[in-house]
Write an enzyme that holds these catalytic residues in place. Structure first.
Site, PDB file in Angstrom:
ATOM      1  N   GLU A 170      71.320  29.861  39.814  1.00 55.54           N
ATOM      2  CA  GLU A 170      71.766  29.293  41.086  1.00 55.54           C
ATOM      3  C   GLU A 170      72.953  28.349  40.934  1.00 55.54           C
ATOM      4  O   GLU A 170      72.883  27.171  41.294  1.00 55.54           O
ATOM      5  CB  GLU A 170      70.614  28.568  41.788  1.00 55.54           C
ATOM      6  CG  GLU A 170      69.461  29.476  42.124  1.00 55.54           C
ATOM      7  CD  GLU A 170      68.429  28.804  43.021  1.00 55.54           C
ATOM      8  OE1 GLU A 170      68.526  27.600  43.275  1.00 55.54           O
ATOM      9  OE2 GLU A 170      67.515  29.503  43.494  1.00 55.54           O
ATOM     10  N   GLU A 382      63.430  34.958  41.458  1.00 58.14           N
ATOM     11  CA  GLU A 382      62.525  33.967  42.064  1.00 58.14           C
ATOM     12  C   GLU A 382      62.205  34.386  43.496  1.00 58.14           C
ATOM     13  O   GLU A 382      63.088  34.865  44.211  1.00 58.14           O
ATOM     14  CB  GLU A 382      63.165  32.568  42.151  1.00 58.14           C
ATOM     15  CG  GLU A 382      63.263  31.839  40.841  1.00 58.14           C
ATOM     16  CD  GLU A 382      63.906  30.454  40.978  1.00 58.14           C
ATOM     17  OE1 GLU A 382      63.785  29.820  42.061  1.00 58.14           O
ATOM     18  OE2 GLU A 382      64.542  30.024  40.005  1.00 58.14           O
TER      19      GLU A 382
HETATM   20  C1  BGP Z   1      65.266  27.257  43.249  1.00 60.69           C
HETATM   21  C2  BGP Z   1      65.324  26.778  41.837  1.00 60.69           C
HETATM   22  C3  BGP Z   1      64.003  26.501  41.214  1.00 60.69           C
HETATM   23  C4  BGP Z   1      62.950  25.959  42.162  1.00 60.69           C
HETATM   24  C5  BGP Z   1      62.955  26.685  43.494  1.00 60.69           C
HETATM   25  C6  BGP Z   1      62.081  26.067  44.552  1.00 60.69           C
HETATM   26  O1  BGP Z   1      66.378  26.796  43.929  1.00 60.69           O
HETATM   27  O2  BGP Z   1      65.977  27.709  41.011  1.00 60.69           O
HETATM   28  O3  BGP Z   1      64.222  25.698  40.108  1.00 60.69           O
HETATM   29  O4  BGP Z   1      62.924  24.617  42.224  1.00 60.69           O
HETATM   30  O5  BGP Z   1      64.249  26.783  44.024  1.00 60.69           O
HETATM   31  O6  BGP Z   1      62.772  25.040  45.177  1.00 60.69           O
HETATM   32  P1  BGP Z   1      62.138  23.651  45.526  1.00 60.69           P
HETATM   33  O7  BGP Z   1      61.576  23.154  44.254  1.00 60.69           O
HETATM   34  O8  BGP Z   1      63.255  22.824  46.056  1.00 60.69           O
HETATM   35  O9  BGP Z   1      61.102  23.924  46.547  1.00 60.69           O
END
Ligand code: BGP
Length: 480
Positions: A170, A382
């Site tokens: 990301e 993800e």
């Molecule tokens: C993505 C990231 C992850 C994770 C996920 C969930 O942006 O790659 O590392 O954190 O989001 O986001 P959040 O933790 O803000 O809910």
């Protein structure tokens, strides 16, 4: 004999789950690791939810065997994790830390022991602090050779065992939050020029690492993971359709076109030049980006939500509206770029407690767009639901809402596959509960509940949620 039921997913489909070093490992001073930008940033008061840190995280550093055994019990086909640069090079460059090398060697071997394919993210946001101190980290082009040196070290040590490599997690998020909204390190606010410059450095680092991998004889798969938020025009008013187009150029294609084609979208570049914030490129950069684009194997997609685009007047909302980091529904503010677009709520979709829209078909949309525009295979690196989970007195966690969320997304993904998208893997976020960068430990994503509070402490015991048993069956039945 009754005909065997089949899903649209190929036989060798990689059902997986993902994590990131800073969010699970803890042991932030253990094993010779150096300090990182995040170790520093979380110590600035007010930066994270209730001042949470990854100092201990969910103690995966000491419990990785237990966690990987749980993955094996579930039947996971792939485990996506990131390597902490500062465990390999505590100072970012220079001397290698053998303890760090061994730690990830152990993780990889532990996965392989159970037939789990390791999928390695080279950079998931934790940057050695020494490189920030030396030259401002991503702000300087010096980062490119240090990143490539680090990536080559990983290829050299682990390349015979790891066949799936993700160069960057990301890039669009860590740079936006780092240089526009000040929510991630280095906490710069509205520095648009630097934002585009930093991104150019990250693109060059990615590109040179991809090319180095191939030069070293790497025959595995390599690509970047992009946080893809697909967009829908609010309605058929031409100015709203154009707002969607501009959004896509500026927020999606700006990254994906570079990874896949090695060039920036023209209209977006013209807009940045007019504003005087276009990145400065060196001779030869363009050519290298193109060569790397031809050498990547897939587009990695982190998908959580879609958005709506509407024309935004010059006095309209800015990118700097409040983000919901507390789980108090409705506390997020609308954002956009004055004169270009804003992102109003989608009245057809429900939202999570953190105000993220829930849109399974958006995942299908992402796959279709990538297939049409880039003709690349796709790795969903993800996808998941952050929620408040409750552990009962019997140590059970009834997360039916998570099962529902994932089921619907897998259904949408299967449609994309049936429609001809070449999807190689689906990784949920996340396997165990872990630290959410800005939302603390209360925003849980895992199949495995970890007993810990916001402040360090708690038994750290692992408990399987209902979704654990459900995903186990999904894997057994190849998505059926
Ligand atoms: C993505 C990231 C992850 C994770 C996920 C969930 O942006 O790659 O590392 O954190 O989001 O986001 P959040 O933790 O803000 O809910």
């Amino acid at each position: 004999m009754e005909e065997m039921k089949k899903t649209g997913f190929p036989e060798n489909f990689l059902w997986g789950s993902a994590s990131a070093a800073y969010q699970i490992e803890g042991g932030y001073l253990d094993g010779g690791k150096g300090m990182t930008n995040w170790d520093t940033f979380v110590r600035i008061p007010g930066k994270t939810y209730k001042e949470t840190t990854g100092d201990v995280a969910v103690d995966h550093y000491h419990r990785y065997k237990e966690d990987i055994a749980l993955m094996a019990e579930m039947g996971l086909k792939t485990y996506r994790f990131s390597i902490a640069w500062a465990r390999i090079y505590p100072q970012g460059t220079g001397d290698i830390n053998e303890e760090g090398i061994t730690f990830y060697q152990n993780i990889i071997d532990e996965c392989l022991k159970y037939g789990i394919e390791p999928m390695v993210t080279i950079y998931h946001w934790d940057l050695p602090q020494a490189l920030v101190d030396a030259y401002g980290g991503w702000e300087s082009p010096q980062i490119i050779s240090d990143y490539v040196n680090y990536a080559k070290t990983l290829f050299r040590y682990y390349g015979n065992k790891v066949k799936y490599w993700i160069t960057m997690n990301e890039q669009n998020i860590f740079t936006s939050l780092g240089w526009l909204t000040a929510q991630h390190p280095p906490g710069k606010f509205d520095d648009q020029k630097m934002f585009y410059q930093v991104n150019h450095h990250a693109f060059m680092a990615h590109a040179k690492a991809v090319l180095a991998y191939r030069e070293m004889g790497g025959t595995g798969l390599i690509g970047a993971s992009f946080a893809y938020t697909p967009s829908y025009a609010l309605d058929c008013r031409p100015e709203n359709a154009m707002a969607k187009y501009n959004y896509d150029d500026l927020k999606n294609f700006w990254w994906m076109d570079v990874y896949a084609y090695g060039r920036y979208p023209k209209a977006a570049m013209a807009y940045l030049k007019e504003k005087g914030i276009a990145p400065v490129m060196q001779d030869g950069d363009q050519e290298l980006l193109k060569q790397a684009a031809a050498a990547i194997s897939f587009m990695g997609v982190n998908y959580y939500q879609s958005c709506v685009c509407e024309y935004n007047p010059m006095d309209g909302v800015t990118p700097y509206g409040t983000m919901n980091t507390t789980g108090v529904k409705g506390s997020a503010q609308e954002i956009g770029i004055p004169g270009i677009y804003n992102n109003p709520a989608n009245p057809y979709l429900k939202t999570t407690d953190w105000d993220w829209s829930i849109d399974p078909d958006g995942l299908r949309y992402c796959c279709r767009e990538i297939t049409s525009r880039y003709a690349l295979p796709i790795i969903i690196s993800e996808n998941g639901l952050g929620a408040f989970d409750q552990k009962t007195e019997e140590n059970e966690i009834h997360d039916d809402y998570r099962i529902h969320y994932l089921k619907e997304h897998i259904r949408a993904l299967e449609e994309a596959v049936t429609e001809g998208c070449e999807v190689l893997a689906y990784c949920t976020w996340s396997f165990t509960d872990l630290l959410s960068w800005l939302n603390g430990y209360q925003k849980r994503y895992g199949f495995v509940y970890v007993d810990r509070e916001e402040a360090d402490g708690g038994s750290m015991n692992r408990y399987k949620k209902d979704s654990f048993y459900w995903y186990q069956k999904v894997i057994q039945n190849n998505g059926l």
